[in-house]
Design a protein around this motif. Structure first.
Motif, short mmCIF file in Angstrom:
data_model
loop_
_atom_site.label_atom_id
_atom_site.label_comp_id
_atom_site.label_asym_id
_atom_site.label_seq_id
_atom_site.Cartn_x
_atom_site.Cartn_y
_atom_site.Cartn_z
N PRO A 191 0.81 -1.22 0.00
CA PRO A 191 0.00 0.00 0.00
C PRO A 191 0.85 1.27 0.00
O PRO A 191 1.98 1.28 0.48
N ARG A 192 0.26 2.33 -0.52
CA ARG A 192 0.93 3.62 -0.54
C ARG A 192 1.22 4.10 0.89
O ARG A 192 2.24 4.75 1.14
N SER A 193 0.33 3.78 1.82
CA SER A 193 0.49 4.25 3.20
C SER A 193 1.57 3.48 3.94
O SER A 193 1.99 3.89 5.01
N LYS A 194 2.00 2.34 3.40
CA LYS A 194 3.06 1.56 4.05
C LYS A 194 3.87 0.81 2.99
O LYS A 194 3.77 -0.42 2.85
N PRO A 195 4.69 1.54 2.23
CA PRO A 195 5.40 0.91 1.11
C PRO A 195 6.44 -0.12 1.53
O PRO A 195 6.92 -0.89 0.70
N ASP A 196 6.78 -0.15 2.83
CA ASP A 196 7.72 -1.16 3.32
C ASP A 196 6.98 -2.31 4.02
O ASP A 196 7.60 -3.10 4.74
N GLY A 197 5.67 -2.37 3.83
CA GLY A 197 4.89 -3.45 4.44
C GLY A 197 3.88 -3.98 3.44
O GLY A 197 4.07 -3.86 2.22
N TYR A 198 2.83 -4.59 3.97
CA TYR A 198 1.79 -5.16 3.11
C TYR A 198 0.42 -4.81 3.63
O TYR A 198 0.23 -4.62 4.83
N SER A 199 -0.54 -4.79 2.72
CA SER A 199 -1.94 -4.77 3.10
C SER A 199 -2.54 -6.09 2.61
O SER A 199 -2.41 -6.45 1.44
N VAL A 200 -3.14 -6.79 3.56
CA VAL A 200 -3.79 -8.06 3.24
C VAL A 200 -5.28 -7.80 3.13
O VAL A 200 -5.85 -7.04 3.92
N ASN A 201 -5.92 -8.40 2.15
CA ASN A 201 -7.38 -8.27 2.01
C ASN A 201 -8.05 -9.25 2.95
O ASN A 201 -7.98 -10.47 2.74
N LEU A 202 -8.70 -8.74 3.99
CA LEU A 202 -9.33 -9.62 4.97
C LEU A 202 -10.41 -10.48 4.33
O LEU A 202 -10.74 -11.55 4.83
N ARG A 203 -10.94 -10.04 3.22
CA ARG A 203 -11.95 -10.85 2.52
C ARG A 203 -11.32 -12.06 1.84
O ARG A 203 -12.03 -12.93 1.35
N CYS A 204 -9.99 -12.09 1.78
CA CYS A 204 -9.31 -13.21 1.12
C CYS A 204 -8.69 -14.19 2.10
O CYS A 204 -8.02 -15.15 1.68
N LEU A 205 -8.91 -13.99 3.40
CA LEU A 205 -8.47 -15.00 4.35
C LEU A 205 -9.42 -16.20 4.25
O LEU A 205 -10.59 -16.05 3.90
N ASP A 206 -8.92 -17.37 4.57
CA ASP A 206 -9.77 -18.55 4.58
C ASP A 206 -10.82 -18.40 5.69
O ASP A 206 -10.63 -17.66 6.66
N ASP A 207 -11.92 -19.14 5.55
CA ASP A 207 -13.02 -19.05 6.52
C ASP A 207 -12.52 -19.29 7.94
O ASP A 207 -11.75 -20.22 8.18
N GLY A 208 -13.01 -18.47 8.86
CA GLY A 208 -12.74 -18.70 10.28
C GLY A 208 -11.36 -18.32 10.76
O GLY A 208 -10.99 -18.63 11.89
N GLN A 209 -10.58 -17.62 9.94
CA GLN A 209 -9.21 -17.28 10.34
C GLN A 209 -9.16 -16.15 11.36
O GLN A 209 -8.40 -16.21 12.31
N VAL A 210 -9.90 -15.10 11.11
CA VAL A 210 -9.95 -13.99 12.07
C VAL A 210 -11.39 -13.47 12.13
O VAL A 210 -12.20 -13.74 11.24
N ARG A 211 -11.68 -12.74 13.18
CA ARG A 211 -12.95 -12.04 13.28
C ARG A 211 -12.69 -10.55 13.08
O ARG A 211 -11.85 -9.97 13.76
N VAL A 212 -13.43 -9.96 12.16
CA VAL A 212 -13.32 -8.51 11.96
C VAL A 212 -14.28 -7.86 12.95
O VAL A 212 -15.49 -8.03 12.86
N VAL A 213 -13.72 -7.17 13.96
CA VAL A 213 -14.57 -6.63 15.02
C VAL A 213 -14.95 -5.17 14.78
O VAL A 213 -15.88 -4.66 15.38
N ARG A 214 -14.21 -4.53 13.88
CA ARG A 214 -14.52 -3.13 13.63
C ARG A 214 -14.02 -2.76 12.24
O ARG A 214 -12.95 -3.20 11.83
N ILE A 215 -14.80 -1.96 11.56
CA ILE A 215 -14.39 -1.46 10.25
C ILE A 215 -14.19 0.05 10.37
O ILE A 215 -15.10 0.77 10.75
N VAL A 216 -12.97 0.47 10.10
CA VAL A 216 -12.60 1.88 10.25
C VAL A 216 -12.48 2.50 8.86
O VAL A 216 -11.69 2.04 8.04
N PRO A 217 -13.26 3.53 8.58
CA PRO A 217 -13.17 4.14 7.25
C PRO A 217 -11.86 4.91 7.07
O PRO A 217 -11.36 5.53 8.01
#
Ligand SMILES: [Zn+2]
Length: 131
Positions: free
Chosen positions: A88-114
């Motif tokens: 991502p542009r906001s962290k060019p030395d890291g990664y952004s993972v698409n939470l929609r692409c994790l396998d089922d049941g891997q994490v719980r999304v507890v909050r969505i921050v715009p």
């Protein structure tokens, strides 16, 4: 907040050519960006240090798209077209993972921050506490 146990979570693109793992707690906060590309893709961001991400399969299947400043590297699966992670542009030395692409049941999304990616400079500065 209690120390959340971190585990390697699995995910990937739709066809299975691209597979990755990300080190994350059970419960995560997702960022939802309204910029031109995220809005169309419905991407939910989990932004991590590069040490918390590893590509398991599919390096040879990835194709990369850049636009605007060219900082972000949008990595798509060349077979199915799904962007399961990118730089991502906001962290060019890291990664952004698409939470929609994790396998089922891997994490719980507890909050969505715009994130107001349509006004990227202001939103980024605000997120860093510089405004
Ligand atoms: Zn794919």
């Amino acid at each position: 907040m209690a120390e959340a146990p971190m585990r390697w979570r699995t995910g990937g693109c739709h066809c299975g050519a691209v597979r990755f793992e990300v080190l994350a707690p059970d419960e995560v906060e997702a960022k939802e960006c309204n910029c031109t590309i995220c809005r169309k893709a419905g991407y939910l961001h989990l932004i991590v240090e590069k040490e918390r991400f590893r590509l398991v399969e599919g390096a040879d299947k990835i194709t990369t798209y850049s636009f605007n400043t060219g900082t972000a590297k949008h990595h798509f699966c060349s077979v199915c077209g799904v962007k399961s992670f990118y730089v991502p542009r906001s962290k060019p030395d890291g990664y952004s993972v698409n939470l929609r692409c994790l396998d089922d049941g891997q994490v719980r999304v507890v909050r969505i921050v715009p994130f107001d990616g349509r006004n990227w400079e202001g939103a980024f500065a605000a997120a860093q506490g510089k405004v």
